[in-house]
Structure formats: structure tokens, C-alpha cells
Design a protein around this motif. Structure first.
Motif, mmCIF file in Angstrom:
data_model
loop_
_atom_site.group_PDB
_atom_site.id
_atom_site.type_symbol
_atom_site.label_atom_id
_atom_site.label_comp_id
_atom_site.label_asym_id
_atom_site.label_seq_id
_atom_site.Cartn_x
_atom_site.Cartn_y
_atom_site.Cartn_z
ATOM 1 N N LEU A 31 0.815 -1.202 0.000
ATOM 2 C CA LEU A 31 0.000 0.000 0.000
ATOM 3 C C LEU A 31 0.858 1.265 0.000
ATOM 4 C CD1 LEU A 31 -2.840 -1.024 2.455
ATOM 5 C CD2 LEU A 31 -3.048 -0.653 -0.016
ATOM 6 N N TYR A 34 2.063 1.725 -3.445
ATOM 7 C CA TYR A 34 0.962 2.037 -4.358
ATOM 8 C C TYR A 34 0.476 3.474 -4.216
ATOM 9 C CZ TYR A 34 -3.800 1.762 -6.284
ATOM 10 O OH TYR A 34 -4.959 1.981 -6.994
ATOM 11 N N SER A 35 0.514 3.989 -3.011
ATOM 12 C CA SER A 35 -0.110 5.288 -2.719
ATOM 13 C C SER A 35 0.705 6.456 -3.253
ATOM 14 C CB SER A 35 -0.325 5.449 -1.221
ATOM 15 O OG SER A 35 0.910 5.546 -0.556
ATOM 16 N N ARG A 102 -9.200 3.949 -8.872
ATOM 17 C CA ARG A 102 -7.913 3.464 -8.362
ATOM 18 C C ARG A 102 -7.428 4.253 -7.142
ATOM 19 N NH1 ARG A 102 -4.617 0.247 -11.247
ATOM 20 N NH2 ARG A 102 -2.811 1.457 -10.573
ATOM 21 N N TYR A 106 -7.610 -0.964 -4.015
ATOM 22 C CA TYR A 106 -6.336 -1.581 -4.374
ATOM 23 C C TYR A 106 -6.494 -3.095 -4.319
ATOM 24 C CZ TYR A 106 -1.525 -3.165 -4.050
ATOM 25 O OH TYR A 106 -0.347 -3.827 -4.256
#
Length: 120
Positions: A31, A34-35, A102, A106
């Protein structure tokens, strides 16, 4: 962390990223990579163990409920079969994932689905 199990789906709720790290460091690391924002790390988010649970949630208490579809668990449908027993949840989940925002959802490498209302 709080675990929830409804009649037809289950998920875990976390108050923040640090809480998730205690339970699933690998997902927490995914995460973070991804963030694109730091703010969500202190916000509540939920984790579904797989995309089927995610699809059931969206159908019963998420997106579709907001559109007016009301699923009443335990309904007898006046003797008819329960139509929700015939939904292809995997296919629904795959299509939801293709179209989702998005910044709010996730899909992890292990198949878990993370949903936040704050945005990653």
C-alpha cells in the motif's frame, strides 16, 4: 483491527496503516508503494480477504445499495429461490475491478482488496 463477518461476506477494518502493519506487513508495504499521498495512512480503511468478498460487499452494502438495490438477508422471496445465490461473484468482481476508482481501491498481489473512502 476489527473483523466483521456478515451473513454473506467478511472483511477487516483498520483505523490506520500502523494497525495493519501489526497484522500484515507485506500488504502494508504494498500500500505504501501504491499510494501517492501520505494522508490516508492515518485514516480508516477495510481489507477484504479476496475479490469475491469484495463483490458481495459492493452488491449488498456498497455501490449498488447506494444505487437503490436493497438486499435483505433471510428473505424467502415468497417461495421462489434466492436470486443472489446465482450471481457469478467472481465475474462481477473482475468487472468492478476494471472500472473502479484506483484512488479508493487496491488489489494486492495476494488477492486481497483494500478499500478506503479517503484515497491513496
Amino acid at each position: 483491527m476489527m473483523s466483521y463477518e456478515y451473513e454473506s461476506y467478511k472483511y477487516e477494518s483498520y483505523d490506520n496503516l500502523n494497525e495493519l502493519k501489526k497484522v500484515d506487513q507485506k500488504l502494508a508495504d504494498e500500500l505504501v508503494k501504491y499510494s501517492w499521498s501520505e494522508d490516508w495512512k492515518n485514516e480508516n480503511f477495510i481489507v477484504f480477504p479476496n475479490k469475491i468478498e469484495f463483490a458481495k460487499y459492493e452488491l449488498e452494502d456498497g455501490w449498488y445499495e447506494g444505487l437503490g438495490l436493497e438486499v435483505v438477508q433471510g428473505t424467502k422471496y415468497k417461495g421462489a429461490v434466492n436470486p443472489f445465490n446465482y450471481i457469478d461473484y467472481k465475474r462481477l468482481a473482475d468487472d468492478l475491478i476494471k472500472d473502479w476508482d484506483r484512488s479508493l481501491n487496491y488489489a494486492s498481489n495476494e488477492g486481497k482488496i483494500v478499500r478506503t473512502s479517503y484515497g491513496f
